[in-house]
Design a protein around this motif. Structure first.
Motif, PDB file in Angstrom:
ATOM      1  N   HIS A  33      48.474  25.523  81.444  1.00  0.00           N
ATOM      2  CA  HIS A  33      49.335  25.138  80.459  1.00  0.00           C
ATOM      3  C   HIS A  33      48.965  23.773  80.095  1.00  0.00           C
ATOM      4  CE1 HIS A  33      52.218  28.415  80.702  1.00  0.00           C
ATOM      5  NE2 HIS A  33      52.509  28.296  81.991  1.00  0.00           N
ATOM      6  N   ASN A  34      48.491  22.853  80.861  1.00  0.00           N
ATOM      7  CA  ASN A  34      47.844  21.568  80.231  1.00  0.00           C
ATOM      8  C   ASN A  34      46.805  21.845  79.252  1.00  0.00           C
ATOM      9  OD1 ASN A  34      49.651  19.967  81.932  1.00  0.00           O
ATOM     10  ND2 ASN A  34      48.494  19.734  83.275  1.00  0.00           N
ATOM     11  N   ILE A  35      45.921  22.550  79.554  1.00  0.00           N
ATOM     12  CA  ILE A  35      44.924  22.921  78.467  1.00  0.00           C
ATOM     13  C   ILE A  35      45.379  23.275  77.146  1.00  0.00           C
ATOM     14  CG2 ILE A  35      42.763  24.196  77.849  1.00  0.00           C
ATOM     15  CD1 ILE A  35      41.902  23.826  80.867  1.00  0.00           C
ATOM     16  N   LEU A  36      46.267  24.224  77.273  1.00  0.00           N
ATOM     17  CA  LEU A  36      46.805  25.045  76.156  1.00  0.00           C
ATOM     18  C   LEU A  36      47.682  23.929  75.440  1.00  0.00           C
ATOM     19  CD1 LEU A  36      47.707  28.608  77.592  1.00  0.00           C
ATOM     20  CD2 LEU A  36      45.954  27.934  75.948  1.00  0.00           C
ATOM     21  N   ASP A  37      48.572  23.054  76.027  1.00  0.00           N
ATOM     22  CA  ASP A  37      49.318  22.147  75.173  1.00  0.00           C
ATOM     23  C   ASP A  37      48.452  21.110  74.563  1.00  0.00           C
ATOM     24  OD1 ASP A  37      51.765  23.542  76.301  1.00  0.00           O
ATOM     25  OD2 ASP A  37      51.925  22.001  77.903  1.00  0.00           O
ATOM     26  N   LYS A  38      47.631  20.806  75.400  1.00  0.00           N
ATOM     27  CA  LYS A  38      46.459  19.584  74.695  1.00  0.00           C
ATOM     28  C   LYS A  38      45.727  20.266  73.518  1.00  0.00           C
ATOM     29  CE  LYS A  38      45.907  16.835  78.867  1.00  0.00           C
ATOM     30  NZ  LYS A  38      45.067  16.535  80.137  1.00  0.00           N
ATOM     31  N   ILE A  39      45.378  21.445  73.500  1.00  0.00           N
ATOM     32  CA  ILE A  39      44.326  21.927  72.583  1.00  0.00           C
ATOM     33  C   ILE A  39      45.512  22.291  71.279  1.00  0.00           C
ATOM     34  CG2 ILE A  39      43.115  23.943  71.685  1.00  0.00           C
ATOM     35  CD1 ILE A  39      41.543  23.807  74.237  1.00  0.00           C
ATOM     36  N   GLU A  40      46.705  22.729  71.727  1.00  0.00           N
ATOM     37  CA  GLU A  40      47.512  22.905  70.466  1.00  0.00           C
ATOM     38  C   GLU A  40      48.114  21.598  69.767  1.00  0.00           C
ATOM     39  OE1 GLU A  40      52.308  24.406  70.075  1.00  0.00           O
ATOM     40  OE2 GLU A  40      51.308  24.586  72.021  1.00  0.00           O
ATOM     41  N   TYR A  41      48.017  20.654  70.503  1.00  0.00           N
ATOM     42  CA  TYR A  41      48.590  19.350  70.011  1.00  0.00           C
ATOM     43  C   TYR A  41      47.384  18.926  68.996  1.00  0.00           C
ATOM     44  CZ  TYR A  41      49.094  14.363  69.222  1.00  0.00           C
ATOM     45  OH  TYR A  41      49.225  13.283  68.745  1.00  0.00           O
ATOM     46  N   HIS A  42      46.041  19.153  69.471  1.00  0.00           N
ATOM     47  CA  HIS A  42      44.855  18.758  68.653  1.00  0.00           C
ATOM     48  C   HIS A  42      44.765  19.627  67.459  1.00  0.00           C
ATOM     49  CE1 HIS A  42      43.249  15.517  71.062  1.00  0.00           C
ATOM     50  NE2 HIS A  42      43.231  16.107  72.003  1.00  0.00           N
ATOM     51  N   LEU A  43      45.022  20.909  67.645  1.00  0.00           N
ATOM     52  CA  LEU A  43      44.919  21.829  66.423  1.00  0.00           C
ATOM     53  C   LEU A  43      45.960  21.499  65.339  1.00  0.00           C
ATOM     54  CD1 LEU A  43      44.503  25.491  68.193  1.00  0.00           C
ATOM     55  CD2 LEU A  43      42.781  23.843  67.076  1.00  0.00           C
TER      56      LEU A  43
ATOM     57  N   ILE B 251      41.564  30.786  74.392  1.00  0.00           N
ATOM     58  CA  ILE B 251      42.686  29.831  74.256  1.00  0.00           C
ATOM     59  C   ILE B 251      43.149  30.190  72.808  1.00  0.00           C
ATOM     60  CG2 ILE B 251      42.967  27.262  73.636  1.00  0.00           C
ATOM     61  CD1 ILE B 251      40.835  26.767  75.859  1.00  0.00           C
ATOM     62  N   PHE B 252      42.269  30.235  72.022  1.00  0.00           N
ATOM     63  CA  PHE B 252      42.808  30.655  70.446  1.00  0.00           C
ATOM     64  C   PHE B 252      43.541  31.906  70.784  1.00  0.00           C
ATOM     65  CE2 PHE B 252      39.208  27.971  68.851  1.00  0.00           C
ATOM     66  CZ  PHE B 252      40.111  27.102  68.136  1.00  0.00           C
ATOM     67  N   TYR B 253      43.206  32.824  71.273  1.00  0.00           N
ATOM     68  CA  TYR B 253      44.075  34.309  71.482  1.00  0.00           C
ATOM     69  C   TYR B 253      45.376  33.954  71.998  1.00  0.00           C
ATOM     70  CZ  TYR B 253      45.469  38.994  72.345  1.00  0.00           C
ATOM     71  OH  TYR B 253      46.050  40.211  72.422  1.00  0.00           O
ATOM     72  N   LEU B 254      45.533  33.046  72.961  1.00  0.00           N
ATOM     73  CA  LEU B 254      47.173  32.776  73.576  1.00  0.00           C
ATOM     74  C   LEU B 254      47.691  31.937  72.703  1.00  0.00           C
ATOM     75  CD1 LEU B 254      45.689  31.823  77.178  1.00  0.00           C
ATOM     76  CD2 LEU B 254      46.825  33.780  76.506  1.00  0.00           C
ATOM     77  N   LEU B 255      46.996  31.179  71.768  1.00  0.00           N
ATOM     78  CA  LEU B 255      47.626  30.155  70.918  1.00  0.00           C
ATOM     79  C   LEU B 255      48.005  30.914  69.581  1.00  0.00           C
ATOM     80  CD1 LEU B 255      46.037  26.736  71.505  1.00  0.00           C
ATOM     81  CD2 LEU B 255      48.414  27.554  72.420  1.00  0.00           C
ATOM     82  N   SER B 256      47.206  32.030  69.177  1.00  0.00           N
ATOM     83  CA  SER B 256      47.366  32.558  67.816  1.00  0.00           C
ATOM     84  C   SER B 256      48.597  33.138  67.380  1.00  0.00           C
ATOM     85  CB  SER B 256      46.438  33.758  67.838  1.00  0.00           C
ATOM     86  OG  SER B 256      46.518  34.685  68.564  1.00  0.00           O
ATOM     87  N   THR B 257      49.515  33.644  68.299  1.00  0.00           N
ATOM     88  CA  THR B 257      50.735  34.208  67.903  1.00  0.00           C
ATOM     89  C   THR B 257      51.761  32.960  67.812  1.00  0.00           C
ATOM     90  OG1 THR B 257      50.590  36.088  69.267  1.00  0.00           O
ATOM     91  CG2 THR B 257      52.699  35.662  68.718  1.00  0.00           C
ATOM     92  N   LYS B 258      51.974  32.138  68.501  1.00  0.00           N
ATOM     93  CA  LYS B 258      52.577  30.879  68.364  1.00  0.00           C
ATOM     94  C   LYS B 258      52.377  30.211  67.161  1.00  0.00           C
ATOM     95  CE  LYS B 258      54.257  26.971  70.975  1.00  0.00           C
ATOM     96  NZ  LYS B 258      54.121  26.168  72.188  1.00  0.00           N
ATOM     97  N   LEU B 259      51.303  29.990  66.763  1.00  0.00           N
ATOM     98  CA  LEU B 259      50.717  29.169  65.806  1.00  0.00           C
ATOM     99  C   LEU B 259      50.246  30.073  64.479  1.00  0.00           C
ATOM    100  CD1 LEU B 259      48.223  26.653  67.571  1.00  0.00           C
ATOM    101  CD2 LEU B 259      50.667  26.440  67.034  1.00  0.00           C
ATOM    102  N   ASN B 260      50.328  31.326  64.593  1.00  0.00           N
ATOM    103  CA  ASN B 260      50.271  32.177  63.432  1.00  0.00           C
ATOM    104  C   ASN B 260      48.705  31.815  63.003  1.00  0.00           C
ATOM    105  OD1 ASN B 260      50.863  34.336  61.500  1.00  0.00           O
ATOM    106  ND2 ASN B 260      51.626  33.008  60.216  1.00  0.00           N
ATOM    107  N   LEU B 261      47.690  32.074  63.801  1.00  0.00           N
ATOM    108  CA  LEU B 261      46.555  31.803  63.431  1.00  0.00           C
ATOM    109  C   LEU B 261      45.754  33.277  63.107  1.00  0.00           C
ATOM    110  CD1 LEU B 261      45.405  29.108  65.778  1.00  0.00           C
ATOM    111  CD2 LEU B 261      46.088  28.781  63.466  1.00  0.00           C
ATOM    112  N   LYS B 262      44.789  33.432  62.215  1.00  0.00           N
ATOM    113  CA  LYS B 262      44.237  34.624  62.061  1.00  0.00           C
ATOM    114  C   LYS B 262      42.744  34.495  62.610  1.00  0.00           C
ATOM    115  CE  LYS B 262      47.888  35.997  59.668  1.00  0.00           C
ATOM    116  NZ  LYS B 262      48.721  36.805  60.270  1.00  0.00           N
ATOM    117  N   LEU B 263      42.407  35.056  63.409  1.00  0.00           N
ATOM    118  CA  LEU B 263      41.338  35.013  64.286  1.00  0.00           C
ATOM    119  C   LEU B 263      40.222  36.222  64.027  1.00  0.00           C
ATOM    120  CD1 LEU B 263      42.450  34.161  67.647  1.00  0.00           C
ATOM    121  CD2 LEU B 263      42.061  32.516  66.020  1.00  0.00           C
ATOM    122  N   PHE B 264      38.907  35.662  63.746  1.00  0.00           N
ATOM    123  CA  PHE B 264      37.827  36.619  63.647  1.00  0.00           C
ATOM    124  C   PHE B 264      36.567  36.114  64.591  1.00  0.00           C
ATOM    125  CE2 PHE B 264      40.054  36.128  59.688  1.00  0.00           C
ATOM    126  CZ  PHE B 264      40.248  37.525  59.057  1.00  0.00           C
ATOM    127  N   VAL B 265      35.956  37.038  65.145  1.00  0.00           N
ATOM    128  CA  VAL B 265      35.025  36.862  66.011  1.00  0.00           C
ATOM    129  C   VAL B 265      33.677  36.971  65.323  1.00  0.00           C
ATOM    130  CG1 VAL B 265      33.806  37.638  68.308  1.00  0.00           C
ATOM    131  CG2 VAL B 265      36.394  37.426  68.087  1.00  0.00           C
TER     132      VAL B 265
END
Length: 213
Positions: free
Chosen positions: A11-21, A49-63
């Motif tokens: 959760h700490n990592i996800l929260d920090k990266i979400e903040y920076h994004l 990490i991006f996958y876990l945050l993508s729904t919350k932040l509505n990010l469109k991801l491509f690999v």
């Protein structure tokens, strides 16, 4: 480390990266991100990490994966592994390859520089075709220190000692950003183990022919 500690770490990592994004990289809802995935622990952790945050932040991801064809069957196995990971996450996958040694010889470049040039050219090309405004790479704090000392040993001036920028524009509508620069490889390995992620080790990381080693 118990389950509660594990959850806190994630959760700490996800929260920090979400903040920076949101605040450093200014990502908006619907931002299209091309995730450059090599198959190593850094890029696999970044994708998770991006996958876990993508729904919350509505990010469109491509690999995307670039096969440098430098390690024979191992390089091809990396490519297949990343394709399987993208399939697991149900994300669009794109890959390409090139003759790095030939390109290096033709342009009088080191193998490392030639590989970098070819993969970034490909990432820019595929980003343009997909309409991605951001390319995410998994550089870590270790890479930052490594680059600083490489530049120092090469005799670069003061302006060249800054290491790896967190964000860099490579085209009019495309930027490369590095969301993991505040994290060490050790921290990402811990994250990956907690999340029970699988990754591949690049044997060239211990090969003395490469300057970074």
């Amino acid at each position: 480390m118990n389950k509660e500690d594990n959850n806190t770490t994630i959760h700490n990592i996800l929260d920090k990266i979400e903040y920076h994004l949101k605040n450093e990289f200014c990502l908006n809802e619907g931002t299209k991100i091309l995730c450059a995935v090599s198959g190593g622990v850094d890029s696999i952790a970044m994708l998770d990490i991006f996958y876990l945050l993508s729904t919350k932040l509505n990010l469109k991801l491509f690999v995307s994966h670039y096969n440098h064809k430098l390690r024979g069957a191992d390089s091809d196995s990396d490519e297949k592994f990343v394709k399987d990971v993208a399939k697991y996450f149900k994300l669009p996958y794109y890959s390409s390859s090139g003759n790095v040694k030939e390109y290096a010889k033709e342009n009088n470049l080191s193998i490392e520089q030639a590989a970098r040039d070819l993969r970034y050219k490909y990432f820019e090309q595929i980003s343009n075709s997909l309409g991605c405004s951001h390319i995410a790479t998994a550089h870590t704090a270790n890479d930052l220190v490594e680059t600083f000392f490489l530049n120092l040993f090469r005799g670069t001036g003061l302006t060249g000692l800054s290491g790896i920028p967190a964000i860099r524009r490579i085209a009019k509508k495309i930027v490369v950003f590095r969301p993991l620069l505040n994290y060490s490889k050790k921290e990402l390995i811990e994250y990956a183990k907690i999340r029970r992620l699988r990754w591949r080790e690049d044997k060239t990381n211990t090969n003395p022919m490469f300057t970074r080693n």
